[in-house]
Structures are given as structure tokens and as C-alpha cells.
Design a protein around this motif. Sequence first.
Motif, PDB file in Angstrom:
ATOM      1  N   LEU A   1     -23.209  67.664   5.033  1.00 42.49           N
ATOM      2  CA  LEU A   1     -24.606  68.197   4.658  1.00 42.49           C
ATOM      3  C   LEU A   1     -25.290  68.114   5.899  1.00 42.49           C
ATOM      4  O   LEU A   1     -26.150  69.146   6.351  1.00 42.49           O
ATOM      5  CB  LEU A   1     -24.868  67.762   3.329  1.00 42.49           C
ATOM      6  CG  LEU A   1     -24.102  67.993   2.397  1.00 42.49           C
ATOM      7  CD1 LEU A   1     -24.640  67.488   1.099  1.00 42.49           C
ATOM      8  CD2 LEU A   1     -23.759  69.591   1.794  1.00 42.49           C
ATOM      9  N   LEU A   2     -25.399  66.737   6.335  1.00 48.27           N
ATOM     10  CA  LEU A   2     -26.541  66.285   7.388  1.00 48.27           C
ATOM     11  C   LEU A   2     -25.986  67.150   8.665  1.00 48.27           C
ATOM     12  O   LEU A   2     -26.919  67.861   9.335  1.00 48.27           O
ATOM     13  CB  LEU A   2     -26.260  64.939   7.733  1.00 48.27           C
ATOM     14  CG  LEU A   2     -27.035  64.549   9.030  1.00 48.27           C
ATOM     15  CD1 LEU A   2     -28.648  64.655   8.610  1.00 48.27           C
ATOM     16  CD2 LEU A   2     -26.882  62.994   9.120  1.00 48.27           C
ATOM     17  N   LEU A   3     -24.675  67.551   9.059  1.00 43.15           N
ATOM     18  CA  LEU A   3     -24.440  68.029  10.135  1.00 43.15           C
ATOM     19  C   LEU A   3     -24.608  69.699  10.073  1.00 43.15           C
ATOM     20  O   LEU A   3     -25.106  70.187  11.157  1.00 43.15           O
ATOM     21  CB  LEU A   3     -22.814  67.835  10.502  1.00 43.15           C
ATOM     22  CG  LEU A   3     -22.414  66.560  11.071  1.00 43.15           C
ATOM     23  CD1 LEU A   3     -20.781  66.321  10.934  1.00 43.15           C
ATOM     24  CD2 LEU A   3     -23.139  66.115  12.387  1.00 43.15           C
ATOM     25  N   ARG A   4     -24.509  70.073   8.911  1.00 45.74           N
ATOM     26  CA  ARG A   4     -24.892  71.374   8.639  1.00 45.74           C
ATOM     27  C   ARG A   4     -26.343  71.757   8.813  1.00 45.74           C
ATOM     28  O   ARG A   4     -26.785  72.522   9.611  1.00 45.74           O
ATOM     29  CB  ARG A   4     -24.604  71.925   7.412  1.00 45.74           C
ATOM     30  CG  ARG A   4     -22.676  72.156   7.164  1.00 45.74           C
ATOM     31  CD  ARG A   4     -22.327  72.669   5.849  1.00 45.74           C
ATOM     32  NE  ARG A   4     -21.127  72.307   5.651  1.00 45.74           N
ATOM     33  CZ  ARG A   4     -19.978  73.051   6.165  1.00 45.74           C
ATOM     34  NH1 ARG A   4     -20.475  74.194   6.902  1.00 45.74           N
ATOM     35  NH2 ARG A   4     -18.658  72.920   6.035  1.00 45.74           N
ATOM     36  N   ALA A   5     -27.172  70.734   8.286  1.00 51.13           N
ATOM     37  CA  ALA A   5     -28.685  71.022   8.423  1.00 51.13           C
ATOM     38  C   ALA A   5     -28.859  70.607   9.890  1.00 51.13           C
ATOM     39  O   ALA A   5     -29.710  71.331  10.578  1.00 51.13           O
ATOM     40  CB  ALA A   5     -29.380  69.693   7.689  1.00 51.13           C
ATOM     41  N   TRP A   6     -28.245  69.801  10.682  1.00 52.86           N
ATOM     42  CA  TRP A   6     -28.743  69.494  12.052  1.00 52.86           C
ATOM     43  C   TRP A   6     -28.455  70.726  12.991  1.00 52.86           C
ATOM     44  O   TRP A   6     -28.791  71.087  13.850  1.00 52.86           O
ATOM     45  CB  TRP A   6     -27.874  68.163  12.325  1.00 52.86           C
ATOM     46  CG  TRP A   6     -28.292  67.959  14.128  1.00 52.86           C
ATOM     47  CD1 TRP A   6     -27.467  67.888  15.100  1.00 52.86           C
ATOM     48  CD2 TRP A   6     -29.363  67.375  14.686  1.00 52.86           C
ATOM     49  NE1 TRP A   6     -27.907  67.556  16.312  1.00 52.86           N
ATOM     50  CE2 TRP A   6     -29.481  67.287  16.004  1.00 52.86           C
ATOM     51  CE3 TRP A   6     -30.725  67.150  13.827  1.00 52.86           C
ATOM     52  CZ2 TRP A   6     -30.310  67.019  16.681  1.00 52.86           C
ATOM     53  CZ3 TRP A   6     -31.736  66.530  14.567  1.00 52.86           C
ATOM     54  CH2 TRP A   6     -31.426  66.540  16.125  1.00 52.86           C
ATOM     55  N   SER A   7     -27.199  71.328  12.791  1.00 49.52           N
ATOM     56  CA  SER A   7     -27.052  72.709  13.483  1.00 49.52           C
ATOM     57  C   SER A   7     -27.973  73.634  13.536  1.00 49.52           C
ATOM     58  O   SER A   7     -28.062  74.439  14.500  1.00 49.52           O
ATOM     59  CB  SER A   7     -25.425  73.151  12.813  1.00 49.52           C
ATOM     60  OG  SER A   7     -25.838  73.947  11.643  1.00 49.52           O
ATOM     61  N   LYS A   8     -28.994  73.527  12.287  1.00 51.24           N
ATOM     62  CA  LYS A   8     -30.097  74.630  12.514  1.00 51.24           C
ATOM     63  C   LYS A   8     -31.170  73.751  13.134  1.00 51.24           C
ATOM     64  O   LYS A   8     -31.954  74.388  14.158  1.00 51.24           O
ATOM     65  CB  LYS A   8     -30.486  74.504  11.000  1.00 51.24           C
ATOM     66  CG  LYS A   8     -29.279  75.519  10.252  1.00 51.24           C
ATOM     67  CD  LYS A   8     -29.732  75.753   8.708  1.00 51.24           C
ATOM     68  CE  LYS A   8     -28.786  76.426   7.933  1.00 51.24           C
ATOM     69  NZ  LYS A   8     -28.139  77.732   8.395  1.00 51.24           N
TER      70      LYS A   8
END
Length: 380
Positions: A219-226
Motif C-alpha cells: 500500500l505504501l508503494l502504491r501511495a508513493w507511486s503517486k
Amino acid sequence: MKIAYCTPSLYIAGGVERVLTLKANYFADRFGHDVTIILTDGHGKQPYYHLSDKVRVINLDIGFEELWTCTFIKKVFVYLRKQRLFKRRLRAELMRLRPDITVSMLRREINFITDIKDGSMKIGEMHINKKNYRNFETEDTNIVKRCFAKFWMYGLVSKLKKLDKFVVLTDEDKKAWNGLKNMVSIPDPLSFTPSTRSDLMRKRVIAVGRYSHEKGYDLLLRAWSKVEKECPDWELAVFGMGNREPYEQLSAELGIDSSRCRLNGSTHDIEREYTASSLFVSSSRFEGFGMALVEAMACGLPVISFDGACGPRAIISHGTDGLLVPAEDANALAAAMSSLMKSPGRMNEMAGNAVRKSENYDMDMLAEKWRELFNEVCNK
């Protein structure tokens, strides 16, 4: 006072291992208690965290870790054999030690610890919230597992009632165990006193915790991609034990810039990493408490966390020393990160409040709560 702790191992860089080591050291060095830690696994392996010379370690060499490599059918027979051996060896050790207090970290010994008549008072410590106690090591579930978890929980409650005291980390989780009258809540203590604090000048976000499903790094990586697109001058650094490969693969699939997103192993100098950052983010699906949150706050970092059960909401005052966002909502996490990263004045204000909040978890203060509890149960 003679105190015996029962826990699987000390060689892992985990939260339970860290807290237990911290308390054992304090009780032995500062209070002068006779402290013994009794292990079942990790024979021949050194503790990950520094352990005082005054703390004795006894390894029963049961080797429950063998279960990790067994098929389901074999696992049943191996478990039963090892559990019988564990019960026999632990009973013999406690009868030899004759502690005043035996503390179970609520692993396999909780099934029989109150039946051992060694004269000690029995205390249980819970380091995960009730809701997630049966699935904190797995990401998959099904109806069979859910039914088994309910059956297992029913049996667990009957055993917890026999304890002289049952300790949880938050008042919220204490309420979840309705029907138990032997409870008290004592949060985990801050594991170190920072020698310095972040100046919030380096544009780096930090996350700390093992690479596992419950820590929510997907979830953190998905958020960080934005976030990395909105804040191209910021970087993300993750520190923890475990298998990083799935997260490295996900990072590549999301097209994340690997030069600004580092998935690191664990570190023995986490204070240095906190103070070299400007924002702490917890993406955990659930937490029993959230020790890393308190550590980061003590190092002068504003914090952002999913508002999962217990832990984070007991620590963070939303909008004052950090931000809480809806559980498992990667988009909301990304929005909160971007908003705070673009507001240095707000970050500085939250950082000051975070430092003050961390003082509530001072080891000296919480150690007194434990001393009062030990005295209470021994003077029954």
C-alpha cells in the motif's frame, strides 16, 4: 524479585524482542531484579538487541521453527511432540528457578503456564490487538481458518482468565476483551532516548518494520507511486527484516524511480535514519501498538498512519502531532503525504508536538507502572 520471561527467541529484529530486551535490561540494571529469559528457538544465535550481562538466558532448544518447513499433516504431529517436550522442560526449569513472577509473551506456553505449580504469579503480555491476534502472520484466510480462529480464541480466553494479570497495550484493546477482570493496559516504552532530533531539512520519508503483509508496504508503494510525481525532490527509505523481493518487484511494476525509493534491510542505528528524515509513515494494516511511531516522534518527525485498530489512534492526535488516514486507503495516504510534504510550516509545528507526545512513553515512567504491577500481584 525473581522474574522469568517466556518467549520464542531473541535473535530476530522484531518489536516484541526489542521491548522485552529493553524491559529485562531495565529491571535487572535499575531495579536489581533477578531476570531470566527462557527461549524455545534460536539455539546458538546471539540476541539481535543488546542484552545486559545481568540478564540470564536459558534456551530449551525445542526448535518450533521446524514447523515452518513441514507439510500440514506432518506439522500436526511435530507440533504435538514439541509441545509435550516444551511443557516438560519449561516445568522443570521453573521448578528449578522458583521465580516470584513468570511472564508469558502469550505464545505456546499460554496453553499450560498456569498449570505449572512453581509458586510464581503468572502474567500474560499481549503485543497485538485482539482483532488480529490469530492472523498477524498471514495474508490469506478462509472459512476453515476463521472457524478455527474463533474456536482457538474461545480456548485462549479461558486460559487468560487464569492469569494473575493480563497486560495489553491500549485502553481500546482492553475494552475489546470484555468479560476479563484481570486486565491492565501498559503501553510499550520508548526504546531509546534520542541524542539529537531531525532538523526536517532533508526531504526524505522513512518507514520502519519487517517486510510482511501486515506492514502494508504494498500500500505504501502504491501511495508513493503517486507522491513521487507530485514531490519529485523527495525520497522514500524503508528499513526492515524479511523478504524484499516481492516489494522490489511491485516497485518496478509501478514504475517507481528506484533512485528515490530505497528498500533497505534492518539497521542497528535506527536513530540515525530517523534524524536523517523529515516524515515518518506507517502503512500497517494493523498494529498492536506502533513502537516505530513513538520512536520517530521522539526524533522530531511528524507522522502519518493508517487509522487501523488500536495502536496508532492511541498515539497520534490527528492534526496535532500527525495525521490519521482511512485504513488501507492508498490514495488517502498519498494525499496526506503530499499535503504535509508541501507544508513545511505545518510539519515543523507537528514535529514539536510529536516530541512532547513521545514523552508519555518514557521508560522510567512506564517501568514504575510495571513495578507497581509486580508488587500488586506478589502481595495478593
